[in-house]
Design an enzyme around this catalytic site. Structure first.
Site, PDB file in Angstrom:
ATOM      1  N   CYS A   1       1.102  -1.164  -0.096  1.00 28.89           N
ATOM      2  CA  CYS A   1       0.057  -0.205  -0.059  1.00 28.89           C
ATOM      3  C   CYS A   1       0.491   1.514  -0.352  1.00 28.89           C
ATOM      4  CB  CYS A   1      -0.685   0.055   0.824  1.00 28.89           C
ATOM      5  SG  CYS A   1       0.036   0.579   3.083  1.00 28.89           S
ATOM      6  N   GLY A   2      -0.019   2.632  -0.169  1.00 27.91           N
ATOM      7  CA  GLY A   2       1.408   3.187  -0.314  1.00 27.91           C
ATOM      8  C   GLY A   2       0.475   4.749   0.343  1.00 27.91           C
TER       9      GLY A   2
END
Length: 282
Positions: free
Chosen positions: A123-124
């Site tokens: 994820c970011g």
């Protein structure tokens, strides 16, 4: 600290490879995935946890600095007072190189959102919900200060691949690299998380281990999600090139930020989605 406790980038284990129904037991290399806790402090504010991310060990200080830049805590060029592994006596031996503390000389430009859950290596943005939270009004959209030859763009993924030493051994890492407009590689980093790899190349400039201009190109090994463009925006990088495609929200942010996005860059083909004026002959 005892260097024997420092996690490596790869680990060895025995595997069974099956080819055409035949099984072969052999040793293999797998990429290391370990948590990294990032702590932040400044005068009057003791260091406290702001994030825990899953990463490939290595360039941990760059990762921490790049993460804080991406979060808007630091501005481009802000040098932290110190970046160090935590020496908290409460840490177990295996945790000694999994906690990095960043100390600032002054309060941050934006208070970091404390993450109560770990950020996975996949994820970011993790909580950034709108374009307005990423594209701060105090920063203008990037102008076209330099142009790149159309042929340079198509060569970048292969050039990045040549510097993916760990990927060649494990086949299990993402990479990010910053190139100049002539296609010369400035800095490249690998990590199990694509957003971590980007944070590492941003952090390399933030900690003044390398230097590059705003009219530089970020090349990534995966797709172009909103998180990648958000980090390019924070790092003031003019172009993003990838072997995968972009998302609609990534392109909306790139439009606003003045970033040229090139996707599906394979062989002699690529697709320019935003701001083609930076590429000659397009």
């Amino acid at each position: 600290m005892d260097d024997n406790s420092r996690p490596g980038t790869t680990a060895r284990r025995r595997v069974v490879e099956v080819v055409d129904g035949a099984a072969l037991s052999r040793p293999d290399s797998v990429v290391t995935e370990e948590p990294l806790e990032i702590r932040l402090g400044w005068p009057g504010q003791p260091a406290s946890r702001v994030a825990v991310t899953m990463r490939t060990p290595g360039a941990d200080f760059e990762l921490a600095a790049g993460f804080l830049l991406s979060e808007g805590v630091l501005a481009v060029g802000d040098l932290p007072r110190t970046v160090a592994y935590c020496r908290d006596r409460a840490l177990r031996q295996e945790q000694l190189y999994n906690v990095v503390t960043v100390e600032l000389d002054a309060p941050p430009r934006r208070n970091p959102a404390v993450r109560s859950t770990p950020i996975s290596s996949a994820c970011g943005v993790c909580g950034t919900q709108s374009l307005d939270e990423v594209f701060t009004p105090c920063e203008d959209a990037l102008g076209v200060e330099g142009v790149v030859d159309a042929g340079v763009v198509s060569r970048l993924p292969d050039e990045l691949m040549r510097h993916q030493r760990l990927f060649a051994r494990t086949g299990a890492l993402h990479a990010a690299g910053v190139f100049d407009l002539a296609g010369g590689l400035v800095v490249a980093r690998e990590d199990i998380g694509r957003h971590n790899a980007v944070d590492k190349v941003l952090g390399a400039r933030q900690l003044r281990q390398t230097t590059y201009e705003d009219d530089s190109i970020l090349c990534v090994s995966g797709r172009i999600g909103f998180d990648i463009i958000a980090k390019a925006t924070a790092g003031r990088l003019a172009m993003v090139v990838a072997v995968g495609g972009p998302s609609s929200l990534a392109l909306e942010l790139a439009d606003r930020a003045g970033i040229t996005v090139c996707g599906f860059t394979r062989g002699s083909r690529y697709v320019v989605y935003t701001h083609p004026e930076r590429i000659t002959g397009v």
